[in-house]
Motif scaffolding. Structure first.
Motif, PDB file in Angstrom:
ATOM      1  N   TRP A  29       8.192   5.476  -4.521  1.00  0.00           N
ATOM      2  CA  TRP A  29       6.780   5.092  -4.658  1.00  0.00           C
ATOM      3  C   TRP A  29       6.502   4.471  -6.031  1.00  0.00           C
ATOM      4  O   TRP A  29       5.758   3.506  -6.157  1.00  0.00           O
ATOM      5  CB  TRP A  29       5.894   6.318  -4.434  1.00  0.00           C
ATOM      6  N   GLU A  57      -5.635   0.289  -6.958  1.00  0.00           N
ATOM      7  CA  GLU A  57      -6.638   1.116  -6.281  1.00  0.00           C
ATOM      8  C   GLU A  57      -7.178   0.292  -5.119  1.00  0.00           C
ATOM      9  O   GLU A  57      -7.133  -0.941  -5.164  1.00  0.00           O
ATOM     10  CB  GLU A  57      -7.767   1.485  -7.239  1.00  0.00           C
ATOM     11  N   GLU A  82      -5.306  -0.586   1.239  1.00  0.00           N
ATOM     12  CA  GLU A  82      -5.151   0.864   1.400  1.00  0.00           C
ATOM     13  C   GLU A  82      -4.043   1.349   0.471  1.00  0.00           C
ATOM     14  O   GLU A  82      -3.025   0.680   0.329  1.00  0.00           O
ATOM     15  CB  GLU A  82      -4.752   1.231   2.835  1.00  0.00           C
ATOM     16  N   ILE A  83      -4.269   2.521  -0.113  1.00  0.00           N
ATOM     17  CA  ILE A  83      -3.236   3.184  -0.899  1.00  0.00           C
ATOM     18  C   ILE A  83      -3.277   4.661  -0.525  1.00  0.00           C
ATOM     19  O   ILE A  83      -4.272   5.336  -0.763  1.00  0.00           O
ATOM     20  CB  ILE A  83      -3.459   3.007  -2.416  1.00  0.00           C
ATOM     21  N   GLU A  84      -2.204   5.128   0.095  1.00  0.00           N
ATOM     22  CA  GLU A  84      -2.041   6.546   0.415  1.00  0.00           C
ATOM     23  C   GLU A  84      -0.855   7.019  -0.421  1.00  0.00           C
ATOM     24  O   GLU A  84       0.293   6.754  -0.056  1.00  0.00           O
ATOM     25  CB  GLU A  84      -1.766   6.735   1.907  1.00  0.00           C
ATOM     26  N   PRO A  85      -1.122   7.663  -1.566  1.00  0.00           N
ATOM     27  CA  PRO A  85      -0.057   7.981  -2.516  1.00  0.00           C
ATOM     28  C   PRO A  85       1.192   8.576  -1.870  1.00  0.00           C
ATOM     29  O   PRO A  85       1.101   9.497  -1.057  1.00  0.00           O
ATOM     30  CB  PRO A  85      -0.722   8.963  -3.477  1.00  0.00           C
ATOM     31  N   SER A  87       2.958   7.507   0.420  1.00  0.00           N
ATOM     32  CA  SER A  87       3.162   7.274   1.848  1.00  0.00           C
ATOM     33  C   SER A  87       3.029   5.827   2.290  1.00  0.00           C
ATOM     34  O   SER A  87       3.816   5.351   3.103  1.00  0.00           O
ATOM     35  CB  SER A  87       2.169   8.094   2.679  1.00  0.00           C
ATOM     36  N   ARG A  88       1.999   5.112   1.752  1.00  0.00           N
ATOM     37  CA  ARG A  88       1.689   3.811   2.332  1.00  0.00           C
ATOM     38  C   ARG A  88       0.855   2.966   1.377  1.00  0.00           C
ATOM     39  O   ARG A  88      -0.037   3.468   0.704  1.00  0.00           O
ATOM     40  CB  ARG A  88       0.918   4.058   3.628  1.00  0.00           C
ATOM     41  N   THR A 111       2.438  -4.325   4.582  1.00  0.00           N
ATOM     42  CA  THR A 111       2.323  -2.871   4.591  1.00  0.00           C
ATOM     43  C   THR A 111       3.685  -2.284   4.240  1.00  0.00           C
ATOM     44  O   THR A 111       4.684  -2.606   4.888  1.00  0.00           O
ATOM     45  CB  THR A 111       1.884  -2.358   5.974  1.00  0.00           C
ATOM     46  N   THR A 113       5.650   1.338   3.863  1.00  0.00           N
ATOM     47  CA  THR A 113       5.574   2.770   4.161  1.00  0.00           C
ATOM     48  C   THR A 113       6.842   3.446   3.650  1.00  0.00           C
ATOM     49  O   THR A 113       7.905   2.828   3.568  1.00  0.00           O
ATOM     50  CB  THR A 113       5.398   3.035   5.669  1.00  0.00           C
TER      51      THR A 113
END
Length: 160
Positions: A29, A57, A82-85, A87-88, A111, A113
């Protein structure tokens, strides 16, 4: 890096590249969330990147350029959707004018992942094109080969 696959789907207007690394998901990540690490691999060998703006962000933007061996620069931009720490990450992306302002033309969506399995991280990068014309143009320019070459640089960063 273990290269898993690269798949083009003209009907879905997508290019998917899957790789796997001997590192935990949090470490992989960081290759995306830290612009100095991102610069070390974003772009094929011999085409180093410099991120001039990096607002990591949702709604933030990034502008960068790749230094071309002939001395010119190829500019690009991202808009973080989108930012999912760990994960994605989802970004809209496109070509930019010198200085980073988006150039005319269609934007794509990328994207990334990250899935951890037994201490290894599988990274999937899905590029969705806006049209058949855009997909054909970018693939003809070498997007698939360039991305695979760029990803070969990740192991050295993870080891260092």
């Amino acid at each position: 890096m273990t290269f898993i696959e690269s798949t083009k789907d003209a009907d879905a207007l997508t290019l998917t590249i899957v790789t796997e690394y001997e590192a935990p998901r949090e470490r992989v990540w960081q290759l995306w969330s830290d612009p100095r690490q991102l610069e070390r691999w974003w772009g094929p060998p011999g085409y180093p990147s410099t991120f001039e703006v990096f607002e990591f962000e949702p709604g933030g933007r990034a502008t960068y350029y790749m230094a071309i061996p002939d001395g010119s620069k190829a500019w690009g931009w991202w808009r973080f959707i989108e930012i999912e720490p760990t994960s994605r990450i989802v970004v809209d992306d496109g070509f930019a004018e010198e200085g980073g302002a988006p150039a005319t033309g269609e934007a794509g969506r990328m994207t990334a992942t990250f899935d951890e399995r037994d201490g290894r991280t599988r990274m999937t990068i899905l590029s969705r094109f806006a049209s058949v014309e855009q997909m054909d143009e970018l693939l003809a320019m070498g997007q698939e080969e360039g991305m695979i070459q760029a990803l070969t640089q990740v192991d050295a960063i993870l080891a260092g």
